[in-house]
Design an enzyme around this catalytic site. Structure first.
Site, short mmCIF file in Angstrom:
data_model
loop_
_atom_site.label_atom_id
_atom_site.label_comp_id
_atom_site.label_asym_id
_atom_site.label_seq_id
_atom_site.Cartn_x
_atom_site.Cartn_y
_atom_site.Cartn_z
N ARG A 100 0.84 -1.10 0.03
CA ARG A 100 0.15 0.07 0.06
C ARG A 100 0.84 1.27 -0.04
O ARG A 100 1.63 1.52 0.96
CB ARG A 100 -0.85 0.05 1.33
N HIS A 137 -7.15 0.55 -6.80
CA HIS A 137 -7.59 -0.35 -5.49
C HIS A 137 -8.29 -1.70 -6.02
O HIS A 137 -9.26 -2.04 -5.77
CB HIS A 137 -8.40 0.37 -4.44
N GLN A 167 -10.01 -4.15 -3.77
CA GLN A 167 -11.49 -3.87 -3.21
C GLN A 167 -12.49 -4.01 -4.39
O GLN A 167 -13.68 -4.21 -4.09
CB GLN A 167 -11.24 -2.14 -3.00
N ASP A 174 -17.46 6.56 -0.96
CA ASP A 174 -16.22 6.44 -0.45
C ASP A 174 -15.93 7.85 0.40
O ASP A 174 -16.62 8.79 0.12
CB ASP A 174 -15.12 6.33 -1.37
N CYS A 186 -16.65 1.10 0.54
CA CYS A 186 -15.68 0.10 0.85
C CYS A 186 -15.04 0.34 2.28
O CYS A 186 -14.01 -0.42 2.71
CB CYS A 186 -14.06 0.79 -0.13
N ARG A 228 -13.80 -9.19 1.35
CA ARG A 228 -12.23 -8.76 1.22
C ARG A 228 -11.32 -9.93 1.36
O ARG A 228 -10.41 -10.47 0.71
CB ARG A 228 -11.64 -7.68 1.95
N1 CP Z 1 -11.41 -0.35 2.13
C1 CP Z 1 -9.92 -0.56 2.72
O1 CP Z 1 -9.13 -0.71 1.89
O2 CP Z 1 -9.87 -0.63 4.01
P1 CP Z 1 -8.29 -0.36 4.90
O3 CP Z 1 -8.05 1.10 4.35
O4 CP Z 1 -8.92 -0.41 6.16
O5 CP Z 1 -7.51 -1.48 4.10
#
Ligand code: CP
Length: 305
Positions: free
Chosen positions: A102, A129, A132, A224, A264, A292
């Site tokens: 990330r 992403h 997701q 989001d 998300c 997820r």
């Molecule tokens: N939706 C998502 O990626 O959540 P986090 O940021 O908690 O990983």
């Protein structure tokens, strides 16, 4: 090996295969069946930003499949002290079987994948992403029993989540409208790629600035956060620009009677969505978060076995 940096690189068939595998893995887990094809495999997870869902679902997913994961905070790595991405990729390739990262700039994950000799998985970049979006597709499929022809409306910032959703939708033939404020549109290359993919599947890809019109007849309403990490200085401006894009009772009334609400997460009740919507019977955000896990397992199996 193959990476998962963006769904742009995946065919419609590959996406359907991951979803089918995720559904199968979910069944196995529900039945309490032990399934450990990743025994002896290690996933390194580099986080340059906080995470709840991505971190825990990958870590638990790896454990359930018999493998092991390493949580690496970039502050504790030499990468945080100037070691290059290229060297980090080449070194980690000596020890582990895959890297999930990330990070901020999408170019960083591309560089990492270029120098790594093992699969690299995108756990969120400024642009994309993909994990997701795959969990989102699985959730929509479970609830609506189909993807093709579904009308998905994303209301809010044309950000990384919007990019991945638009691409995912286009690849599986789902109509996708992004309703965002002027100046917060999805990046042009993502719109172009989504439109190109939609030409193959018959999906309609639309970008608009009118949320009320966009949600008419929607099967799925998605939103989001308005401000994510790194955007704190613009937070106040964002709050006012995005106010007309709040998903609230008034807005969702224009959707189909059996519409579903997705997010998300993390959610900010009273900002992008009101509590009466996210906590209503139309909301499936926790099923979505749960998926997820199953999708991460399917991604890991697809890339590692
Ligand atoms: N939706 C998502 O990626 O959540 P986090 O940021 O908690 O990983």
């Amino acid at each position: 090996g193959k990476d998962l940096l963006t769904l742009i690189d995946f065919s419609s068939e590959e996406i359907h295969d991951v979803l089918a595998l995720a559904a199968e893995l979910k069944q196995k887990q529900r039945a309490g069946e032990r399934y450990t094809p990743l025994a002896g495999k290690t996933l390194a997870m580099i986080f340059e930003k906080p995470s709840t869902r991505t971190r825990v679902s990958f870590e638990v997913g790896m454990t359930q499949l018999g493998g092991h994961s390493l949580y690496l905070n970039s502050n504790d790595l030499q990468i945080g002290r100037g070691e290059t991405i290229a060297d980090t990729a080449r070194v980690l390739s000596q020890y582990v079987d895959a890297i999930m990262i990330r990070t901020f700039a999408h170019s960083k994950i591309e560089e990492l994948a270029h120098y790594a000799t093992i699969p690299v998985i995108n756990g969120l970049t400024d642009d994309d992403h993909p994990c997701q979006a795959l969990a989102d597709l699985l959730t929509i499929y479970e609830l609506k029993k189909k993807l093709k022809g579904i009308k998905l409306v994303y209301v809010g910032d044309g950000n990384n989540v919007a990019h991945s959703l638009m691409i995912a939708a286009a690849k599986v033939g789902m109509d996708c409208t992004i309703a965002c404020p002027i100046g917060y549109e999805p990046k042009e290359n993502y719109v172009k790629e989504a439109v190109k993919a939609a030409e193959q599947t018959g999906a309609a890809i639309t970008v608009t600035h009118d949320p009320s019109e966009a949600v008419v007849g929607a099967d799925v309403i998605y939103t989001d956060v308005w401000t994510s990490m790194g955007q704190e200085q613009e937070s106040e401006e964002r709050l006012s620009v995005f106010q007309p894009f709040q998903v609230n009772e008034q807005l969702v009334q224009k959707a189909k009677d059996d519409y579903i609400f997705l997010h998300c997460l993390p959610a900010h009740r009273g900002e992008e969505v009101t509590a009466d919507v996210i906590d209503s019977a139309h909301s499936f955000v926790f099923q979505q978060a749960g998926n997820r896990l199953h999708v991460q397992k399917a991604i890991l199996l697809s890339l590692l076995v």
